[in-house]
Structure formats: C-alpha cells, structure tokens
Write a protein that holds these residues in place. Structure first.
Motif, short mmCIF file in Angstrom:
data_model
loop_
_atom_site.label_atom_id
_atom_site.label_comp_id
_atom_site.label_asym_id
_atom_site.label_seq_id
_atom_site.Cartn_x
_atom_site.Cartn_y
_atom_site.Cartn_z
N TYR A 1 -13.66 131.72 34.15
CA TYR A 1 -14.36 130.63 34.88
C TYR A 1 -15.67 130.86 34.04
O TYR A 1 -16.63 131.87 34.07
CB TYR A 1 -14.38 130.38 36.24
N ASN B 1 -7.86 128.13 42.56
CA ASN B 1 -8.46 127.45 41.65
C ASN B 1 -9.55 126.37 42.16
O ASN B 1 -10.78 126.22 41.58
CB ASN B 1 -7.66 126.70 40.48
N GLN C 1 -7.56 134.19 33.58
CA GLN C 1 -8.31 133.29 34.58
C GLN C 1 -9.74 133.47 34.41
O GLN C 1 -10.17 134.15 35.27
CB GLN C 1 -7.78 133.14 36.00
#
Length: 935
Positions: A79, A189, A77
């Motif tokens: 970003y 998220n 995960q």
C-alpha cells in the motif's frame, strides 16, 4: 589537419560536477557527462530514457501538502499511504482503496484495552461495528459504498515532514518529536486502526525525577487506594512541592504581584501554579483559562524573597483572601501527561507500575497501576518513584527502527541522545526486568534483575549533546545519526546479541546528519549530511574492521543544490537512489558497492507539464516506493505540484517500469501525469475454418467495428526463403480486422475489403490458447484531470500529433487506435564532456577542433536528435531495413545511426543529443569524428 575518433560506451558516472571538467585523468571522466537530464545511467553502462508517470488522483486538499508513506504488508499486498492534514488515505494495485459493503468510520476515546487502563484516541475504519479491544466510547459514522477509504490522524500537515516510521508485518510505528508513539495496523483491505501506543513499564527517567535530574524536591508522591476505572486498581498521586500561602495580592506596574507568607525560594523564569485566590481571581490558574496571558501556569519575575509578579498578568480586582502557590511541574495543557509511564517502590519492598490516568492541574497528577496488581496497602508509603522519559516536557521519540527483535526509539528533544530498545520480542514492553512484564506479578524491588531479554536504555555520551535523527539496523550493530556524528551500538562480539549488559556505543564518524531519515541499500546506510548537500554512505568494511563514511556526491556536488530533503531506494529493475531537492526537482543516483569500489552516477529529472502559469517545471513534494502489482519492479510514487487547467493542484502519480527488451512498443510510456486507454477483451477460442470465428464472452462488439488482436498462442506459419532462412508469422497477432457476423459471444474476422479471414491452411497451426481483442477507437474520454491541456499521444506504438483535452475530459484521434498512451511530454537530454582524443604532442584539450560526424549505437529507440549544441540539433534518420509492417507503427530502431553535424572550429567539440517523443530510447555508445589543428 589530423583526424581523431573517440568512443564513449559507458555513461554510468552520470552528470559530473563542473569542478571535474579538467579531470581527464580520472576514469570517471570517460564514463561521465556534461549534462544528463531525464536519462537513467545503468550499471551496465548505457543510458535509458526514464519512464513516465501515470496519474492516480488529486490529493484531498491541494492547499495542504501531504506525504507518502509505504506500507509493505507482504510481497503481494503493498500500500501507499497518503498522510494529509489529520487524515490517512490508502492506495493499492495502482488505484485508490474505496469502501465496499457496509463500512464505518470510527473515532473513540479508549479507557480500558487489553486489561490496561488507558486514555488515548483510536482512529479506525471498520467493516462492522464490532469493537474488538475492550471498553470504548466510540463514535461511528456510516460510510457509503464506493467512498474513498479514509481514517483520522492526529498529525496536521505542518507536522508531516518530521514523521518517521518502521514496519513489522502488519504494523507500522510512527514517531514525531511532538506526538506520542502511534501505530497503524492493517487487519484487512478496509480495516485499519491508528492508535496511540502504551509503552509498558518504561522507559523511565532517573529515580525521583519528573522532567530532569534532581527535581524530586518539587514533587511529592503519596499512595492512594480504591481508585476505580473499569476495575479496582492501586493508585498513586503526585503533587508538586509544599504549598505556600498567599498573604497579599497587589499591583506592580500593572502586573499581579503576589506576596507569600514565607520565603518562596523561587527564581525568575520559574513556573508556578496559583489557586484559591479570592478577589483577584484572575491570578488563579484553575479558573484563569480565557483570561489574557493566563494558561495552566504562570512564569514569574522575582521581586523579593517573599514576592514575585506574574508575567503577562493584569491586575483588575482587589484581593480579599486565600490562595496557595506551588511549583508548576506537570503539564496540564491538553492533558499531555496522560498515558505517561509511572512506577514506584513501597516501604514494604514491592514495586508497582502503571500510567498517569488523570492530570488535575499543573500541580497534581494521578497515576494508576495496571489491572491485576493488588493494593499496596494503606500503611505503605512510596520510597522511590519513576516517571516515563517520554512526555510533553521531554517530547517524544523522533526516530524508530527494529533491531534484533526489539523496537528501538530515540531522538526525544528533551532526551536527545537517549536510545531505548524494547524487551526482546515484545515491542511495546520496556521493562527493566522479566518480573515486571506480567501484570499479575508484583515482585520485590530487589528481584528486579535485568537479563539478556530486558529492555535497554542508554545515553550516548559525547562532547556534543545533539538529538539523534535516525536509527538503522545492520548486521554490525545499531546505527544512529545526530547533527554532529554517526554512532554504532554493538555488543563486544558480533556473535553476541545487544543487551543491557553487553552494550558498546562509539562514534564511527563525525560528519553529522540532517533531520531527514536515512535509507538502506544493500549493506550500506545512506544519509543526508547535516548541510543537506551531500549524501554519504556509511558502510562496514571487513578488510579494515571498521566503518567508513563515503561522500557519494563527490563527483556531482552541484546536482544537490540547493539542498536534499528526501531519499528513497528503488532496487528493481536498476538499483537507484532517488532524492527530492528543496526546489522540487528530482534527482537520482545509480548505485552499486562491492568490497572495494563504489559506482555512483547522478542525473536530474524534470517532469513534463508545469507547476505555475509561468511554465516552471512541476515540483515533486513527496515520494515513496512499493513493489509493483506484478512484482517485476519497484514502483516510485510522487506527490506533484502541477498547474492544470488554470489552477494549482497536487497530484499523486507513480513512475512506470523502465522499458526493457521484452516490452511491447505500444506499452512504452514516456509521458508524465498520463494515462492509458486499453479496453481489451479476452479471447477463448478461434475456429480452424474457412471463416475464422472468434469466441470472446460478452465481447460487446458490433459488425463493422475495427479491431486489433494480440497475444494468441497458435495459428503460426513457418516459411523458408531460398537460402533456408525460416520466418515464423502469425495469422492474427498484431493485425487489424473488421468484425462481421457478431453474436453475443462470437464474431468472425473480415479484412478491410469485406473478405472473411480463413484459418484453414496446411501451413498454419491451430489455435492453442490466449489472446486479446481490442476495438479501434477515435474518441477517448475520462481524462478529466487534463481538461483543456495539450498532451502528447502514442497510438498503438506510433507517434500521434498532439491533441487538446476537451472541457469534458475527452480527446479525438486523427486515426483509430486500440491502445493509446496520453500525457505530458518530457525531454531527455545529454551532452558529452570535452573529448580527450590525444595529439601528436600530448593532449588534445586546448586544441582547436570540430566534430564533423557522430555515430550513435542505439537499442530500441524511437527518436534521436544530435548536434554540437542544443540549439543546433539535427533529427537522425534511421535505416529500418524494411522492418515496417502494414497497419503497424514504425518500429523502434536498434543499430548504429550516423549523422553529419553542423559545427565550427572551437575548443569544445562536444556532442549533444536529445529524445523528446513518447517513445523509449537506449543509448549504448557515441562515437565522435573530429578534425584537429594540432598546433
């Protein structure tokens, strides 16, 4: 006429500085290049074409440059955050994060969080209106489904270049010298919070000091009780020094002149706070906002021991009566002292701490203790007090990192060489004693004894007082860089932890650093030297027992001109340091360090396309690196300034993976600001019958559609020639067919003559699993970001003629294809240094010679041109040994390509080479065949 042949099989030194053109004695000379553009030198030696970049989106506002900040929450995960002008946007999995379901954008002014009285802004995006952190006054705005996820930020776009950050799990701490410490937290998220951080019980200035040592004479503190802010709390009030009564207000050269009833003891340039003046009310700070030249204080010019003028003031009204003057110690502008730490010890021997909750004026602030502390009592008086080191007067930390389970802060403009480390394991607690970390424990001042877990606050003493610009944690200590030197902070023994009683700081080198953040590769810390031209490696050498600071640009000093503004580290698939130059060019360095030697090879990169109407190459403005979604490489992201369709835009793009041995030719991406058309359908079965029938749920294909199949496991056939060589072929993979007999979930395979394809054969195995089917198309839409631009195309791994994107964002191919790469082309160029082939009487340098042929060893390369200059390039013809398959692109070439060259006798004899198609290329070695006049 002697003949000579030289071979270069190692290019890992990259592009060398012109200062080294005569250094044929250096081993790096034999590994370097005169020119290296859009190639990546590898640790193993060969050159690889750099991969292209794919377009994601335009930034929110192309007139205000954002920065990219990576947020690596976990291995799966990651970003990339677009920090723009007072906003943050989010990217993940090669796409922009958008809302789903009911989402709310929230802004709030928080007053009581986790039992601590605060006053700070909270910016968040939440999936529901539930407020998790206590008492807020939030404003919620409903965000429609599918909208770009965005939260507010306090930073304007002009602030962004000075942002630095450090991440721990799902929290990233952000520092800026003009802003309090903020933290961005990920809860999901679409669930992010950006909040101002309360630094609990420290770090503090010296006792009885508000902004600098010894200014306690200007500040008076008294204890108050009964303050109520959510819960009853003890409080204390600071006022500036004794008030002076105004006895007269007059005009002096048009300025307001104040006369006091007693000697004021002020100095020219000092700040004062004026209130209560009657008549000449424009002198009052408490109601002077909006009056020209008036703020929350006046800067004065002393005219006598009892008089001074207010700089910038204008005398308008006549004085009537009243008025007081006090030193303007506190910063009233924007309530900037709100949340500043505060603490005091009472005459009864107890110590209290809290934060400033109210700023009444430049002469008065009110602080409150944390909830849970009992009142100190009306008979108590304050004996000593402390105020936080970070605030508007001193500024805020400009750099941050984590070190030995502590949050480390440094670089406040007003405390340039102070380093503060949090309480061990509690990143927002900067308490001087274990007893102060509990809100309900009020210990005697004499009990505040630091232990090994206590917070650390140290000032790095040196001849030069220069602001610390970065902090980095290493196994050998906490490193810091300032304008004049590099520091290491370590305990007396490496087996110990850094504590307040075991803290040693020393300057380990004196090169000085720029304002830009350092990065870490392996065991090394890499930073930009203060003139922003050199990149240095700060590394600990166990053999020497000390740090050394090596110039990594020594052999390529020209490549960082005019200056370097940003560094980023890519660990996979090659260890690369990327750097942005101040002119928007991108450069990279292959890097490896062993115990003795360092390997560093620099090269330049210019993206395809242009940044203005004149054709200047695109400018790279910001970058960041996160793991790719498939975790096979580190993905480099950019903000790029481009000129597209007659307008200047800022795009967000990411670089694809370096082409390797297992990559498919149709997946090669040597284009920029591009995209991939790939609409595949998953195959779940192929029958073993005289007419092969494919099962693919809801495939959407129609009879007559041309398709291509890849990735099927099974349906293989083995054949042996007369020499016993076995060839394995597949019935369907990499072949094209025509759809027939289509139903919702099945279709049969026909050849282009309408004959069914039979999968029944004693030599073909049965279908096992997998496979994808793709429809061949001639029209591709959705390229709206490239409207009216001429782009290059790779169609199923083959070079297609350039096309122009229509006004609606579509292109038409000259022939159908299943997987298509589209984007701006770029050119990769290299040039060998002057060859030292030797001669009968010594060196060949200075002898007239010409290069007649070149032999280039290539691996999986799509095109190549060579020559003795970039204006005399000759396309190389590859011999494919009958590798061409029907309906497939010309395969990539691996082997030795030999070509005659157009050349004349001169002193240079340098080979130039170039690759410019949408295909990859790897150059393994270059052999030069020369004729010399050995005279």
């Amino acid at each position: 006429m002697p003949k000579a042949s030289t071979i270069q099989g190692n290019f890992s030194a990259g592009e060398l500085s012109p200062l080294l053109y005569g250094r044929t004695d250096s081993p790096k000379y034999k590994q370097g290049l005169d020119t290296c553009t859009n190639y990546i030198p590898t640790l193993q030696g060969p050159l690889k074409r750099r991969p292209g970049t794919k377009y994601l989106n335009n930034v929110k506002d192309s007139t205000k440059q954002p920065v990219l900040i990576p947020f690596n929450f976990s291995a799966t995960q990651a970003y990339m955050l677009e920090f723009g002008d007072q906003y943050i946007r989010f990217y993940a999995n090669n796409g922009q994060v958008v809302t789903s379901g009911t989402t709310y954008k929230m802004s709030a002014y928080a007053y009581n969080i986790n039992a601590y009285p605060l006053g700070f802004n909270v910016y968040a995006s939440r999936s529901s209106q539930t407020v998790k952190d206590g008492e807020f006054s939030p404003t919620f705005t409903t965000v429609s489904n599918g909208s770009i996820l965005e939260i507010q930020s306090p930073y304007t776009y002009s602030d962004l270049p000075l942002l630095k950050w450090a991440q721990n799990n799902d929290t990233i701490y952000l520092t800026h010298p003009s802003y309090p410490l903020y933290k961005l937290q990920r809860f999901g998220n679409q669930y992010w919070d950006l909040t101002k951080v309360l630094l609990q019980d420290g770090p503090y200035l010296a006792y009885n000091s508000y902004s600098s040592f010894g200014d306690n004479t200007n500040v008076v503190m008294s204890i108050t009780t009964g303050i109520t802010l959510g819960n009853p709390m003890a409080g204390f009030t600071w006022d500036t020094g004794p008030s002076l009564t105004v006895s007269a207000v007059a005009s002096s050269s048009g300025l307001i002149k104040i006369t006091t009833s007693a000697s004021h003891s002020y100095a020219t340039g000092q700040k004062v706070y004026v209130s209560g003046v009657g008549g000449t009310t424009e002198a009052n700070n408490n109601n002077a906002f909006g009056v020209s030249g008036s703020t929350d204080y006046w800067v004065i010019t002393v005219t006598s021991p009892t008089a001074f003028t207010l700089n910038g003031s204008t005398f308008v009204h006549s004085y009537t009566s009243g008025g007081t003057v006090q030193p303007a110690v506190f910063d009233y502008t924007g309530q900037s002292d709100l949340m500043r730490n505060a603490g005091f010890t009472t005459s009864l021997g107890n110590r209290y701490w809290g934060i400033i909750i109210q700023v009444n004026s430049a002469s008065e602030v009110v602080a409150s203790c944390i909830t849970g502390q009992n009142s100190p009592g009306s008979s108590a008086t304050a004996t000593t007090w402390q105020v936080g080191v970070y605030g508007q007067a001193n500024g805020y930390p400009s750099c941050v990192c984590f070190h030995q389970n502590r949050l480390a802060l440094a670089g406040a403009p007003g405390a340039p060489q102070e380093v503060d480390l949090s309480y061990s394991g509690q990143f927002e607690v900067f308490a001087i004693s274990p007893a102060t970390t509990s809100p309900t424990s009020i210990p005697p001042a004499t009990a505040l004894t630091p232990n090994d877990s206590s917070a650390i606050s140290e000032i790095l003493a040196s001849n030069d007082s220069n602001t610390l610009r970065w902090l980095k944690s290493t196994a050998q200590g906490l490193l810091a860089g300032s304008y004049s030197a590099e520091w290491v902070m370590a305990p007396s023994s490496q087996s110990d932890a850094l504590t307040s009683s075991n803290f040693n700081a020393s300057q380990t080198s004196f090169f000085g650093t720029s304002t830009y953040d350092a990065v870490q590769m392996g065991n090394s810390t890499l930073f930009i030297q203060r003139a922003s031209r050199k990149v240095r490696e700060l590394n600990y050498f166990f053999q020497l027992g000390t740090f050394r600071c090596t110039d990594l640009t020594e052999l390529s000093e020209h490549i960082t001109n005019p200056s370097i503004t940003k560094l980023a580290v890519q660990k996979e698939t090659q260890p690369l340091l990327w750097a942005i130059r101040s002119d928007g060019a991108l450069v990279s360095m292959i890097y490896d360090r062993n115990d003795v030697a360092v390997q560093a090879g620099w090269t330049k990169h210019f993206l395809g396309g242009q940044s203005d109407a004149a054709g200047t190459p695109p400018l790279v403005l910001s970058m960041g690196i996160i793991p790719s979604p498939d975790l096979t490489f580190d993905q480099l992201w950019f903000v790029v300034k481009r000129w597209i369709n007659g307008a200047s835009v800022l795009t967000i793009e990411y670089m694809t993976k370096i082409f390797d041995e297992i990559a498919l030719q149709e997946d090669a991406f040597q284009l920029d600001c591009g995209g991939t058309y790939d609409n595949h359908i998953t195959i779940s079965g192929i029958t073993n019958a005289s007419t092969a029938v494919v099962t693919a749920t809801a495939h959407g294909l129609s009879n007559g559609n041309q398709i291509k199949i890849t990735g099927v496991v099974g349906l293989n056939q083995s054949t042996a020639d007369i020499d016993g060589n076995v060839t394995i072929s597949n019935l369907v993979n990499e072949k094209t067919f025509v759809v027939a007999g289509a139903t919702t979930n099945t279709f049969q395979l026909n050849d282009f003559n309408g004959n069914p394809i039979s999968s029944v054969s004693t030599s073909f195995s049965v279908y096992i699993s997998g496979g994808q089917v793709r429809k061949l198309v001639t029209t591709i839409s959705g390229l709206t970001w490239l409207e009216n631009e001429t782009v290059s195309v790779l169609a199923d791994g083959g070079i297609h003629p350039n096309v122009t994107v229509s006004n609606s964002g579509s292109i038409t191919l000259q022939y159908p294809a299943a997987k298509v790469q589209i984007g701006y082309p770029f050119v990769s160029q290299g040039k060998l240094l002057r060859a030292e082939a030797g001669a009968a009487d010594g060196t060949s340098i200075g002898k007239t010679r010409r290069t007649t042929r070149a032999a280039i060893m290539l691996n999986r390369s799509g095109d190549l041109s060579v020559g003795t200059s970039f204006t005399k390039l000759i396309p190389v013809s590859f011999e494919y040994a009958d590798q061409q398959l029907a309906d497939n692109a010309v395969p990539l070439f691996s082997g030795i390509a030999r070509e005659g060259l157009e050349s004349a006798y001169d002193f240079e004899s340098q080979i130039c080479f170039q690759q410019s198609s949408a295909l990859p290329g790897t150059i393994q070695s270059i052999t030069s065949f020369m004729e010399e006049f050995d005279v």
